[in-house]
Design a protein around this motif. Sequence first.
Motif, PDB file in Angstrom:
ATOM      1  N   UNK B  82       0.841  -1.187   0.000  1.00 59.79           N
ATOM      2  CA  UNK B  82       0.000   0.000   0.000  1.00 59.79           C
ATOM      3  C   UNK B  82       0.882   1.245   0.000  1.00 59.79           C
ATOM      4  N   UNK B  83       0.279   2.333  -0.450  1.00 55.90           N
ATOM      5  CA  UNK B  83       1.053   3.561  -0.615  1.00 55.90           C
ATOM      6  C   UNK B  83       1.276   4.208   0.749  1.00 55.90           C
ATOM      7  N   UNK B  84       2.530   4.320   1.125  1.00 56.50           N
ATOM      8  CA  UNK B  84       2.883   4.958   2.388  1.00 56.50           C
ATOM      9  C   UNK B  84       2.891   6.480   2.203  1.00 56.50           C
ATOM     10  N   UNK B  85       3.482   6.878   1.060  1.00 58.77           N
ATOM     11  CA  UNK B  85       3.469   8.293   0.687  1.00 58.77           C
ATOM     12  C   UNK B  85       3.824   8.394  -0.783  1.00 58.77           C
ATOM     13  N   UNK B  86       3.548   9.544  -1.408  1.00 62.98           N
ATOM     14  CA  UNK B  86       3.848   9.678  -2.837  1.00 62.98           C
ATOM     15  C   UNK B  86       4.153  11.128  -3.175  1.00 62.98           C
ATOM     16  N   UNK B  87       4.742  11.301  -4.359  1.00 58.41           N
ATOM     17  CA  UNK B  87       4.991  12.654  -4.855  1.00 58.41           C
ATOM     18  C   UNK B  87       4.848  12.645  -6.368  1.00 58.41           C
ATOM     19  N   UNK B 113       7.741  -4.355   7.635  1.00 57.05           N
ATOM     20  CA  UNK B 113       8.190  -3.006   7.998  1.00 57.05           C
ATOM     21  C   UNK B 113       8.966  -2.370   6.857  1.00 57.05           C
ATOM     22  N   UNK B 114       9.156  -3.137   5.769  1.00 59.71           N
ATOM     23  CA  UNK B 114       9.984  -2.639   4.675  1.00 59.71           C
ATOM     24  C   UNK B 114       9.159  -2.192   3.495  1.00 59.71           C
ATOM     25  N   UNK B 115       9.842  -1.743   2.461  1.00 57.16           N
ATOM     26  CA  UNK B 115       9.128  -1.297   1.281  1.00 57.16           C
ATOM     27  C   UNK B 115      10.074  -0.879   0.187  1.00 57.16           C
ATOM     28  N   UNK B 116       9.480  -0.467  -0.917  1.00 63.36           N
ATOM     29  CA  UNK B 116      10.272  -0.061  -2.069  1.00 63.36           C
ATOM     30  C   UNK B 116       9.843   1.334  -2.516  1.00 63.36           C
ATOM     31  N   UNK B 117      10.801   2.085  -3.016  1.00 65.65           N
ATOM     32  CA  UNK B 117      10.499   3.346  -3.699  1.00 65.65           C
ATOM     33  C   UNK B 117      10.332   2.996  -5.168  1.00 65.65           C
ATOM     34  N   UNK B 118       9.186   3.317  -5.745  1.00 70.80           N
ATOM     35  CA  UNK B 118       8.994   3.007  -7.158  1.00 70.80           C
ATOM     36  C   UNK B 118       7.903   3.900  -7.753  1.00 70.80           C
ATOM     37  N   UNK B 119       7.641   3.692  -9.040  1.00 72.09           N
ATOM     38  CA  UNK B 119       6.614   4.480  -9.718  1.00 72.09           C
ATOM     39  C   UNK B 119       5.232   3.879  -9.485  1.00 72.09           C
ATOM     40  N   UNK B 120       4.217   4.720  -9.558  1.00 68.99           N
ATOM     41  CA  UNK B 120       2.847   4.213  -9.643  1.00 68.99           C
ATOM     42  C   UNK B 120       2.429   4.284 -11.110  1.00 68.99           C
ATOM     43  N   UNK B 121       1.835   3.214 -11.591  1.00 68.76           N
ATOM     44  CA  UNK B 121       1.460   3.120 -12.999  1.00 68.76           C
ATOM     45  C   UNK B 121      -0.023   2.770 -13.091  1.00 68.76           C
ATOM     46  N   UNK B 122      -0.719   3.356 -14.090  1.00 74.02           N
ATOM     47  CA  UNK B 122      -2.103   2.976 -14.344  1.00 74.02           C
ATOM     48  C   UNK B 122      -3.121   3.656 -13.443  1.00 74.02           C
ATOM     49  N   UNK B 123      -2.731   4.795 -12.878  1.00 75.48           N
ATOM     50  CA  UNK B 123      -3.665   5.553 -12.028  1.00 75.48           C
ATOM     51  C   UNK B 123      -3.893   6.940 -12.616  1.00 75.48           C
ATOM     52  N   UNK B 125      -4.150  10.780 -11.595  1.00 76.11           N
ATOM     53  CA  UNK B 125      -3.539  11.475 -10.459  1.00 76.11           C
ATOM     54  C   UNK B 125      -4.552  11.703  -9.340  1.00 76.11           C
ATOM     55  N   UNK B 126      -5.799  12.034  -9.737  1.00 77.73           N
ATOM     56  CA  UNK B 126      -6.826  12.357  -8.738  1.00 77.73           C
ATOM     57  C   UNK B 126      -7.163  11.185  -7.823  1.00 77.73           C
ATOM     58  N   UNK B 127      -6.976   9.970  -8.321  1.00 75.68           N
ATOM     59  CA  UNK B 127      -7.427   8.820  -7.532  1.00 75.68           C
ATOM     60  C   UNK B 127      -6.377   8.308  -6.554  1.00 75.68           C
ATOM     61  N   UNK B 128      -5.185   8.894  -6.584  1.00 76.56           N
ATOM     62  CA  UNK B 128      -4.118   8.393  -5.708  1.00 76.56           C
ATOM     63  C   UNK B 128      -4.318   8.904  -4.288  1.00 76.56           C
ATOM     64  N   UNK B 129      -4.188   7.998  -3.329  1.00 78.44           N
ATOM     65  CA  UNK B 129      -4.321   8.400  -1.938  1.00 78.44           C
ATOM     66  C   UNK B 129      -3.358   7.595  -1.081  1.00 78.44           C
ATOM     67  N   UNK B 130      -2.878   8.194  -0.036  1.00 81.03           N
ATOM     68  CA  UNK B 130      -2.041   7.473   0.925  1.00 81.03           C
ATOM     69  C   UNK B 130      -2.889   6.366   1.548  1.00 81.03           C
ATOM     70  N   UNK B 131      -2.318   5.194   1.667  1.00 76.59           N
ATOM     71  CA  UNK B 131      -3.057   4.063   2.236  1.00 76.59           C
ATOM     72  C   UNK B 131      -3.691   3.170   1.182  1.00 76.59           C
TER      73      UNK B 131
END
Lengths: 189, 158, 387
Positions: B82-87, B113-123, B125-131
């Motif tokens: 799940x999205x922890x945070x985005x920019x 507790x870990x994760x990856x920094x990567x791109x979001x694809x197929x969204x 912009x308006x629909x992106x939300x933390x969590x």
Amino acid sequence: MKLEDFELGGTHLKSSDFKQGKVLTTEWEPNLKYAWDNGVAIGRYLAELKAGRIIARICHKCDRIMLPPRMFCELCFRPTDEWMYVKDTGVINTFSIAKVNWDASRRGPKEPPLLPAVIEIDGASEGMGIMHMLGEVNPKDLKIGMKVKAVWKKPEDRTGSITDILYFKPVTAKRKTKTKAAPKAGGKR
Amino acid sequence: MAITEKITDTTVPTFWEGAIPVRYVYTFGLAGEKFFRTVKDKGTFLATYCDECDISFVPPKVYCDRCFKELDSYIDVGTLGYVETFTLSFRNMDGSEKEIPKILAMVRIGDTDGGLIHYLEGFEIDEIAIGMPVKAVLKPKSQRKGSIEDIIGFGPVR
Amino acid sequence: MGMRKVAIVGAGITKFVRRAQETGKELSWQASKMALESCDLTLDDIDMVTLGTAPDAFDGVHMKGEYLADGAGGIGKPYMRHFVGGGTGVFSPIHGWFHVASGMADICLVVAEEKMSTCHPHPAGAFLTIFDHTTEQPLMPTLIWIFALEMNRYMQTYGISKADIAQVSVKNKRNAMDHPSAQVAEKITVEDVLNSETLCWPVNRLDISPASDGAAAIVLASERVARRLTDKPVWIDGIGHSIDTAYWATRDLAYPRYVETAARMAYDMAGIKEPDKEIHIAEPYDPFDYKELHHMEGLMLCPRGKAAQLTADGVTARDGNMPICPSGGALGVGNPIAATGLMKIIEIFLQLRGEAGKRQVPGDPRCGLAQAGVDLMQMGTVVVMRS
């Protein structure tokens, strides 16, 4: 404790491990370029090289004529005092016969060795040397203490660089040249 | 006396140009090798877990950075997160403008507790939300080389 | 000086290899974990961490200190990276000493790491930019040049031959055969060195230590804690470090004054008046074979120009009167720059405890030193230790 009682880390990889794809890698080539400001002393040094002259800087307190020139004296920590031209001749302090390029690649069988040297420049304080290259000489004939003279690029080819001097070549000692006081540049440019 | 001389003509100060002409070949390490091999061959993510400190690592580590315990069992944690945070990134590396902004996210993998920094694809912009839940989109197996680029990005969970 | 006594109580090291699969973090962890285990401590016991590692341009990681922090056990603790070029590995215990001697820490983990293999086509390329960017780099120097130039001057000044110098490489590579971390241990002869490829005359391939990956770590403790942890603390009795300018071409290349200055500081602190008599065993930095001789002279272990003769006479052999580089040194064990210096510290630690195994020098040595340095022929770092 003894080192021998431990199983030491560090897994050695062979070149073939990379070639055969036994180990994963990722590559990066930094695309960084720098523009280093020359500053006052080296700026003038390069400008004088373009004009075919070598200039030094004097510290009156330490009584040193310094090459490369510098605007502060690292020994007494005060500004240096004046400019002074030195000669384009000198003495080989030490030299090497290099068959390796900067990146450790080997020079080809037809490429002559590079001849880096430390050259103590006449007119500067004793021991004030610069690194440069030697040329027009059979490497076998090189000796520490040999007198050398700068071979310059043609004036129109000079760019204001240490490479405006192509290399230093041995001077055949026909007669003992009297050491003339090098001309003073005098004041600010 | 002054070390600095006042510069009135800005064409006078000169500079010397150069570069550090080297390139780098990085190995991924003991844990990294396992992680990216598994992405390449099985299309899933591995974690390691320290039961002393109750902490999990994605990408995995061979040691717990809290207590230094060796971690040698690898757990398949799947490719959901799940999205922890985005920019949003509007510029290319050279400073020029992107036609479509790139969405960069920190994606928490599974319940680790870990994760990856990567791109979001197929969204949009308006629909992106933390969590928001996401799932890794991988290149086809035949094109995977064992690298972070085997992951195209994280897309919607359908 | 009002400072507390500081002891080395534990040590860890990886193998030194040309190209390690492990990341720099993993190498650091392997060495650090071993150091903690060697003195029955856990990461919880560590108050502070110092890390030594040479240029970021080797590993290709900017902020290498921060990157390595978790592998070095630094997370959530006072942690700091130090870097003094080739002198880094022997500066590492000095940095840790500051923390413990001052009373800020009772136990300090000291780690040194280098992963040179990442840099392509060869880590030598990264050395281009240690030379002055305007007055030297345009000549496209390689690191070997500066050593070749210094070696030639040293040979000329004291009338030393290449064969005299090659003995050092022969000795160290053989000593390294007994070191479990060794990368280039082998039995070779002086002729092998002289017949190996000439890279930059007078330097041949076997005159030089290899590029390496590796890590090392030690644990430092205050006197009270050290006596509780071990029956055999090794005390850091003297530290010294000193730097000269980067104008390397303007100084006497035949004698390393920068090493002498650092050594005098360490000797004064340790109360050493006659180093050649009071120091039983030494690990000077030997990235090139002549450098061991050069540094012995700077350390005042023998008169100037005489180190080659001592080597020829067997004085510096492991069973000689003054064993030099019994570990095998950079020439034999390998040269992951910062980790090499700490490897030398570890060797003296083990030798003074009588725990060097097959490498153990006879005669129950009580006082030893390790030294590193160089950069543009300008840096000296020295640590004097006693059992």
